[in-house]
Design a protein around this motif. Structure first.
Motif, PDB file in Angstrom:
ATOM      1  N   ALA A 192       0.948  -1.253   0.072  1.00 24.56           N
ATOM      2  CA  ALA A 192       0.102  -0.039   0.096  1.00 24.56           C
ATOM      3  C   ALA A 192       0.705   1.187  -0.014  1.00 24.56           C
ATOM      4  O   ALA A 192       0.290   2.431  -0.121  1.00 24.56           O
ATOM      5  N   ALA A 193       2.189   1.056   0.139  1.00 25.02           N
ATOM      6  CA  ALA A 193       3.033   2.333  -0.029  1.00 25.02           C
ATOM      7  C   ALA A 193       2.842   2.820  -1.365  1.00 25.02           C
ATOM      8  O   ALA A 193       2.604   2.247  -2.274  1.00 25.02           O
ATOM      9  N   SER A 194       3.425   4.010  -1.674  1.00 25.66           N
ATOM     10  CA  SER A 194       3.587   4.447  -2.939  1.00 25.66           C
ATOM     11  C   SER A 194       4.932   4.399  -3.442  1.00 25.66           C
ATOM     12  O   SER A 194       5.907   4.453  -2.388  1.00 25.66           O
ATOM     13  N   LEU A 195       5.071   4.291  -5.030  1.00 23.64           N
ATOM     14  CA  LEU A 195       6.428   3.981  -5.194  1.00 23.64           C
ATOM     15  C   LEU A 195       6.618   4.891  -6.249  1.00 23.64           C
ATOM     16  O   LEU A 195       6.059   5.443  -7.239  1.00 23.64           O
ATOM     17  N   GLU A 196       8.051   5.358  -6.211  1.00 21.90           N
ATOM     18  CA  GLU A 196       8.546   6.325  -7.508  1.00 21.90           C
ATOM     19  C   GLU A 196      10.193   5.669  -7.391  1.00 21.90           C
ATOM     20  O   GLU A 196      10.803   5.803  -6.805  1.00 21.90           O
ATOM     21  N   LEU A 197      10.340   5.395  -8.977  1.00 22.18           N
ATOM     22  CA  LEU A 197      11.359   4.831  -9.132  1.00 22.18           C
ATOM     23  C   LEU A 197      12.121   6.021 -10.346  1.00 22.18           C
ATOM     24  O   LEU A 197      11.517   6.165 -11.249  1.00 22.18           O
ATOM     25  N   GLY A 198      13.416   6.569 -10.239  1.00 28.43           N
ATOM     26  CA  GLY A 198      13.920   7.454 -10.646  1.00 28.43           C
ATOM     27  C   GLY A 198      14.695   6.842 -12.047  1.00 28.43           C
ATOM     28  O   GLY A 198      15.149   5.567 -11.759  1.00 28.43           O
ATOM     29  N   CYS A 199      14.663   7.434 -12.978  1.00 29.47           N
ATOM     30  CA  CYS A 199      15.344   7.133 -14.366  1.00 29.47           C
ATOM     31  C   CYS A 199      15.757   8.423 -14.805  1.00 29.47           C
ATOM     32  O   CYS A 199      14.813   9.383 -15.329  1.00 29.47           O
ATOM     33  N   ASN A 200      16.781   8.651 -15.319  1.00 29.00           N
ATOM     34  CA  ASN A 200      17.618   9.931 -16.278  1.00 29.00           C
ATOM     35  C   ASN A 200      18.155   9.384 -17.392  1.00 29.00           C
ATOM     36  O   ASN A 200      18.928   8.266 -17.186  1.00 29.00           O
ATOM     37  N   TYR A 201      18.044  10.088 -18.611  1.00 31.36           N
ATOM     38  CA  TYR A 201      18.975   9.435 -19.520  1.00 31.36           C
ATOM     39  C   TYR A 201      19.758  10.691 -20.228  1.00 31.36           C
ATOM     40  O   TYR A 201      19.443  11.689 -19.663  1.00 31.36           O
ATOM     41  N   SER A 202      20.511  10.271 -20.927  1.00 33.43           N
ATOM     42  CA  SER A 202      21.554  11.422 -21.374  1.00 33.43           C
ATOM     43  C   SER A 202      21.223  11.789 -22.640  1.00 33.43           C
ATOM     44  O   SER A 202      21.781  13.034 -22.987  1.00 33.43           O
ATOM     45  N   TYR A 203      20.529  11.303 -23.453  1.00 37.05           N
ATOM     46  CA  TYR A 203      20.450  11.737 -25.046  1.00 37.05           C
ATOM     47  C   TYR A 203      19.607  12.831 -25.066  1.00 37.05           C
ATOM     48  O   TYR A 203      18.483  13.143 -24.355  1.00 37.05           O
ATOM     49  N   GLY A 204      19.856  13.959 -25.998  1.00 36.28           N
ATOM     50  CA  GLY A 204      19.127  15.225 -25.978  1.00 36.28           C
ATOM     51  C   GLY A 204      18.162  15.168 -27.125  1.00 36.28           C
ATOM     52  O   GLY A 204      17.694  16.023 -27.189  1.00 36.28           O
ATOM     53  N   GLY A 205      18.193  14.330 -27.906  1.00 34.31           N
ATOM     54  CA  GLY A 205      17.369  14.281 -29.080  1.00 34.31           C
ATOM     55  C   GLY A 205      16.056  13.671 -28.904  1.00 34.31           C
ATOM     56  O   GLY A 205      15.547  13.377 -27.852  1.00 34.31           O
ATOM     57  N   THR A 206      15.289  13.310 -29.834  1.00 34.37           N
ATOM     58  CA  THR A 206      14.160  12.551 -29.658  1.00 34.37           C
ATOM     59  C   THR A 206      14.348  11.355 -29.074  1.00 34.37           C
ATOM     60  O   THR A 206      15.159  10.420 -29.343  1.00 34.37           O
ATOM     61  N   VAL A 207      13.410  10.965 -28.112  1.00 32.95           N
ATOM     62  CA  VAL A 207      13.933   9.682 -27.368  1.00 32.95           C
ATOM     63  C   VAL A 207      12.601   8.850 -27.349  1.00 32.95           C
ATOM     64  O   VAL A 207      11.422   9.421 -27.596  1.00 32.95           O
ATOM     65  N   ASN A 208      12.852   7.442 -27.455  1.00 32.22           N
ATOM     66  CA  ASN A 208      11.664   6.682 -27.049  1.00 32.22           C
ATOM     67  C   ASN A 208      12.077   6.145 -25.595  1.00 32.22           C
ATOM     68  O   ASN A 208      13.286   5.368 -25.535  1.00 32.22           O
ATOM     69  N   LEU A 209      11.092   5.936 -24.631  1.00 33.77           N
ATOM     70  CA  LEU A 209      11.593   5.628 -23.249  1.00 33.77           C
ATOM     71  C   LEU A 209      10.593   4.291 -23.199  1.00 33.77           C
ATOM     72  O   LEU A 209       9.337   4.402 -23.374  1.00 33.77           O
ATOM     73  N   PHE A 210      11.295   3.473 -22.208  1.00 32.51           N
ATOM     74  CA  PHE A 210      10.428   2.290 -21.976  1.00 32.51           C
ATOM     75  C   PHE A 210      10.950   1.838 -20.466  1.00 32.51           C
ATOM     76  O   PHE A 210      11.852   2.261 -19.848  1.00 32.51           O
ATOM     77  N   TRP A 211       9.790   1.370 -19.773  1.00 33.87           N
ATOM     78  CA  TRP A 211      10.086   0.439 -18.442  1.00 33.87           C
ATOM     79  C   TRP A 211       9.671  -0.842 -18.892  1.00 33.87           C
ATOM     80  O   TRP A 211       8.567  -1.192 -19.119  1.00 33.87           O
ATOM     81  N   TYR A 212      10.682  -1.686 -18.379  1.00 31.68           N
ATOM     82  CA  TYR A 212      10.495  -3.269 -18.385  1.00 31.68           C
ATOM     83  C   TYR A 212      10.604  -3.547 -16.846  1.00 31.68           C
ATOM     84  O   TYR A 212      11.342  -3.292 -16.082  1.00 31.68           O
ATOM     85  N   VAL A 213       9.785  -4.831 -16.627  1.00 37.05           N
ATOM     86  CA  VAL A 213       9.798  -5.423 -15.399  1.00 37.05           C
ATOM     87  C   VAL A 213      10.143  -6.904 -15.605  1.00 37.05           C
ATOM     88  O   VAL A 213       9.846  -7.528 -16.734  1.00 37.05           O
ATOM     89  N   GLN A 214      10.665  -7.476 -14.617  1.00 31.78           N
ATOM     90  CA  GLN A 214      11.085  -9.038 -14.561  1.00 31.78           C
ATOM     91  C   GLN A 214      10.713  -9.513 -13.409  1.00 31.78           C
ATOM     92  O   GLN A 214      11.266  -9.151 -12.216  1.00 31.78           O
ATOM     93  N   TYR A 215       9.628 -10.351 -13.221  1.00 34.59           N
ATOM     94  CA  TYR A 215       9.064 -10.550 -12.188  1.00 34.59           C
ATOM     95  C   TYR A 215      10.092 -11.924 -11.845  1.00 34.59           C
ATOM     96  O   TYR A 215      10.835 -12.418 -12.732  1.00 34.59           O
ATOM     97  N   PRO A 216      10.309 -12.410 -10.628  1.00 33.81           N
ATOM     98  CA  PRO A 216      11.365 -13.641 -10.077  1.00 33.81           C
ATOM     99  C   PRO A 216      11.075 -14.806 -11.319  1.00 33.81           C
ATOM    100  O   PRO A 216       9.848 -15.447 -11.264  1.00 33.81           O
ATOM    101  N   GLY A 217      12.275 -15.098 -11.672  1.00 38.25           N
ATOM    102  CA  GLY A 217      11.967 -16.341 -12.592  1.00 38.25           C
ATOM    103  C   GLY A 217      11.474 -16.182 -13.866  1.00 38.25           C
ATOM    104  O   GLY A 217      11.244 -17.097 -14.545  1.00 38.25           O
ATOM    105  N   GLN A 218      11.159 -14.859 -14.476  1.00 42.60           N
ATOM    106  CA  GLN A 218      10.477 -14.858 -15.704  1.00 42.60           C
ATOM    107  C   GLN A 218      11.281 -13.854 -16.685  1.00 42.60           C
ATOM    108  O   GLN A 218      12.209 -13.300 -16.176  1.00 42.60           O
ATOM    109  N   HIS A 219      10.631 -13.638 -17.927  1.00 43.87           N
ATOM    110  CA  HIS A 219      11.361 -12.977 -18.574  1.00 43.87           C
ATOM    111  C   HIS A 219      11.330 -11.507 -18.419  1.00 43.87           C
ATOM    112  O   HIS A 219      10.084 -10.980 -17.906  1.00 43.87           O
ATOM    113  N   LEU A 220      11.880 -10.776 -19.275  1.00 50.28           N
ATOM    114  CA  LEU A 220      11.735  -9.032 -19.107  1.00 50.28           C
ATOM    115  C   LEU A 220      10.473  -8.857 -20.005  1.00 50.28           C
ATOM    116  O   LEU A 220      10.216  -9.425 -21.138  1.00 50.28           O
TER     117      LEU A 220
END
Lengths: 114, 114
Positions: free
Chosen positions: A16-44
């Protein structure tokens, strides 16, 4: 060179706690951004993505992320985590050039305590 | 049903003994990627195939080779594994090389080198 930085390597939360995970990228042009998750024993698997348009994107399982261009950030959020959210989370940026290459951050391990 | 299948899930080899990792896909995707992920590090692209065209990353050691005999299968060959090659190896596919295409990952093969 493009790079992705995830600030938190290991996060422990209670259910029930709130979550925030930080992500910063270095590229200054047009970007496509993703978040992937990997549960234990499973694929991304894709959690959510941003290509253009509304900077607040919603993904599966109640996750969302906000693209802030001025801060080169793409933070992942969830208002109320569940035990089943225990997993490793990877932020990635699509590389420029015609390769489809993903550049990943180091990942954040999230442990949710019941 | 698994769409990107990696075999074996765990592989143990001896220092210097050639080893082959396997990846197959049922998605009929044009592109197949191999990533290396060392402990607590980001997945790093080694190379990819776009159809039959092999594309090596500039910093991928010569020790790593790949074969794609048909659309469905792709192999990662490590000619003389060293201790530093112990890692998780991830195979991914995408429809084409547009960075907006989602990549689908296998569960990975964890390689140990004794």
């Amino acid at each position: 060179a493009q790079s992705v930085s995830q600030h938190n390597h290991h996060v422990i939360l209670s259910e029930a706690a709130s979550l925030e995970l930080g992500c910063n990228y270095s590229y200054g042009g047009t970007v496509n951004l993703f978040w992937y998750v990997q549960y234990p024993g499973q694929h991304l698997q894709l959690l959510l993505k941003y290509f253009s348009g509304d900077p607040l994107v919603k993904g599966i399982k109640g996750f969302e992320a906000e693209f802030i261009k001025s801060k080169f950030s793409f933070n992942l959020r969830k208002p109320s985590v569940q035990w089943s959210d225990t997993a490793e989370y990877f932020c990635a940026v699509g590389s420029s050039g015609n390769t489809g290459k993903l550049i990943f951050g180091q990942g954040t391990t999230l442990q949710v305590k019941p | 049903d698994a769409m990107v299948i990696q075999n074996p899930r765990y592989q143990v080899t001896q220092f210097g003994k050639p080893v082959t990792l396997s990846c197959s896909q049922t998605l009929n995707h044009n592109v197949m990627y191999w990533y290396q992920q060392k402990s607590s590090q980001a997945p790093k692209l080694l190379f990819h195939y776009y159809d039959k065209d092999f594309n090596n990353e500039a910093d991928t050691p010569d020790n790593f080779q790949s074969r794609r005999p048909n659309t469905s299968f792709c192999f990662l060959d490590i000619r003389s594994p060293g201790l530093g090659d112990a890692a998780m190896y991830l195979c991914a596919t995408s429809r084409d090389r547009s960075v907006s295409n989602i990549q689908y990952f296998g569960a990975g093969t964890r390689l140990s080198v004794l």
